[in-house]
Design an enzyme around this catalytic site. Structure first.
Site, PDB file in Angstrom:
ATOM      1  CE  LYS A  41     -18.371  24.034  -8.723  1.00  0.00           C
ATOM      2  NZ  LYS A  41     -19.427  22.968  -9.464  1.00  0.00           N
ATOM      3  CE  LYS A  53     -21.247  17.662  -7.540  1.00  0.00           C
ATOM      4  NZ  LYS A  53     -21.301  19.090  -8.134  1.00  0.00           N
ATOM      5  N   GLY A 158     -19.631  15.410 -22.861  1.00  0.00           N
ATOM      6  CA  GLY A 158     -20.699  14.997 -22.058  1.00  0.00           C
ATOM      7  C   GLY A 158     -21.250  16.575 -22.226  1.00  0.00           C
ATOM      8  CB  VAL A 160     -19.670  21.079 -19.177  1.00  0.00           C
ATOM      9  CG1 VAL A 160     -19.208  22.131 -19.810  1.00  0.00           C
ATOM     10  CG2 VAL A 160     -20.615  21.129 -18.035  1.00  0.00           C
ATOM     11  N   GLY A 161     -18.770  19.650 -22.683  1.00  0.00           N
ATOM     12  CA  GLY A 161     -17.910  19.802 -23.114  1.00  0.00           C
ATOM     13  C   GLY A 161     -18.565  20.004 -24.235  1.00  0.00           C
ATOM     14  CB  ALA A 235     -13.517  17.643 -14.696  1.00  0.00           C
TER      15      ALA A 235
END
Ligand code: PHE
Length: 336
Positions: A41, A53, A158, A160-161, A235
Site C-alpha cells: 500500500k 499491523k 462501516g 469508510v463505507g 477492504a
C-alpha cells in the site's frame, strides 16, 4: 499482536484491528497478512513509511467494559517498541480509541481526534481515495469517469463505507448497500438506501462492486457468481488467494487491487501528523490514487497479466529503489 513486515521505507506503520477471531492462530495470520499489504500500500502510494499491523484479538464474550484498560495496555506495548511500530485506526477502532491508546502510547499514535491533537478519523480520506479509484475504474470500463446512472454496490457501511455511500450518491450513482450490523441497517433503511441481503452480494448485478467490509470476499465461489464489470473498494486483502486475481481476469472483471486504492486514510493522517503535510498536500496525494489506478489498469492491459500483478510490480519497483533496510518480519505479542 504487532506484526512489522517491512521497515525498508521507514518505521512500520499500520492500523490496529480489534475484533474477535476464531483462534489466536487466525488472529496472528491476519496481523501478518495485513502488515504485508501495508507494505504494498505505502509503496504503491510512494509514501515513505514502513509497514505493520496490530491485532487485538477480543475474547468471544467481550462486553467492552474493559476497553479503556485494554487499549492503554496496548499503548504501553506500542511505546515499548520506541517507534519500530506506529499505529492508527482500523476495523474496530476509531479516532477516540486512538486518543486512549495515545495516553500510554504517544508519540507513536496517529489518527487521534482533533481535540487530542490528531488529524481526526482516517475514514473520510480513505473513502475519498476509493472514490477517485472508482472514477478511474469507470473511465477505464466505460470511457468516462462519470458515475451518473452507474450502479455501485457497496459491501459494508462501516467507517469508510458510510462516507463513500453519500459521495457516490452525490455523483449520481445508483448505490446499493449490504451491511450486517442491525443498527446500521436500520439507519440506512430510514435514509431510503436500497439494501442487498449479505448472502446475495456476489450475485447482485451492478456496474462496480466496492468491497468495504472484511477481507477474503473475492474467492473461487464468489467470483463464479459475480455480475459486475469492475471492483474497487476499501477492504484490505479482498482476494482470498493470489489465484483469485487470475479468476477475475478470466471472467473479464477489472479488479482494482485493494492496496492501490485504500491508502488515502493512512497516508493522510501520517502525512499530516508526522511529515508536516498541509491538508492541500494530503488531498493532492489522495487524488493521485486515481492516477496510480489508471497506470495499473493500463499496465495490466498492455501485458495481458492481472491487475494485481501489475500493481505489485509497481510497488516492488519502488521498494527496490528505497535506500532503507531489508524487509524483515517481526512479531511482538503482549499475551493475554
Ligand atoms: N486502517 C488503515 C489502513 O489499512 C491503517 C492506518 C490508518 C494506518 C491510519 C496508519 C494511520 O490503511
Amino acid at each position: 499482536m504487532i506484526a512489522v513486515h517491512s521497515t525498508r521505507l521507514g518505521p512500520g506503520a499500520g492500523g490496529t484491528r480489534m475484533r474477535p477471531y476464531p483462534s489466536l492462530t487466525a488472529a496472528l495470520q491476519d496481523a501478518c497478512q495485513l502488515a504485508r499489504s501495508m507494505t504494498y500500500k505505502f509503496a504503491a502510494a510512494d509514501f515513505p513509511l514502513g509497514d505493520a499491523k496490530a491485532v487485538i484479538a477480543l475474547p468471544a464474550a467481550w462486553d467492552d467494559r474493559g476497553r479503556t484498560e485494554l487499549l492503554q495496555r496496548f499503548g504501553t506495548l506500542v511505546r515499548q517498541l520506541r517507534g519500530l511500530y506506529v499505529t492508527g485506526p482500523d476495523v474496530g477502532t476509531s479516532a477516540t480509541d486512538m486518543d486512549v491508546i495515545g495516553t500510554t502510547g504517544a508519540p507513536y499514535v496517529f489518527g487521534r481526534t482533533a481535540e487530542a491533537g490528531g488529524s481526526g478519523s482516517s475514514a473520510p480520506p480513505t473513502a475519498l481515495g476509493v472514490y477517485y479509484g472508482i472514477e478511474a475504474l469507470a473511465a477505464h470500463l466505460f470511457g468516462a469517469p462519470d458515475l451518473r446512472g452507474r450502479r455501485v454496490l457497496v459491501q459494508g457501511a462501516g467507517g469508510v463505507g458510510q462516507d463513500l455511500i453519500p459521495r457516490l450518491q452525490r455523483a449520481g450513482a445508483e448505490v446499493l448497500v449490504s451491511e450486517i450490523d442491525p443498527t446500521v441497517v436500520q439507519r440506512l433503511q430510514d435514509a431510503g438506501v436500497v439494501l442487498v441481503p449479505p448472502d446475495q452480494v456476489s450475485a447482485t448485478p451492478c456496474d462496480i462492486f466496492a468491497p468495504c467490509a472484511l477481507g477474503g470476499v473475492l474467492n473461487r465461489e464468489s467470483i463464479a457468481q459475480l455480475r459486475c464489470r469492475g471492483i474497487a473498494g476499501a477492504a484490505n486483502n479482498q482476494l482470498a488467494t493470489t489465484e483469485d486475481a487470475e479468476r477475475l481476469r478470466a471472467r473479464g472483471i477489472v479488479y482494482v487491487p485493494d492496496f492501490v486504492v485504500n491508502s488515502g486514510g493512512a497516508i493522510t493522517v501520517v502525512g499530516v501528523e508526522a511529515l508536516g503535510w498541509s491538508l492541500a498536500q494530503a488531498e493532492a496525494k489522495v487524488r493521485a490514487i486515481g492516477d496510480t489506478v489508471r497506470q495499473v489498469l493500463q499496465r495490466a492491459e498492455a501485458d495481458g497479466g492481472t491487475t494485481e500483478a501489475a500493481a505489485r510490480q509497481l510497488a516492488e519497483q519502488r521498494l527496490a529503489q528505497a535506500p532503507g533496510s531489508v524487509a524483515h518480519p517481526v512479531v511482538v505479542s503482549a499475551g493475554r
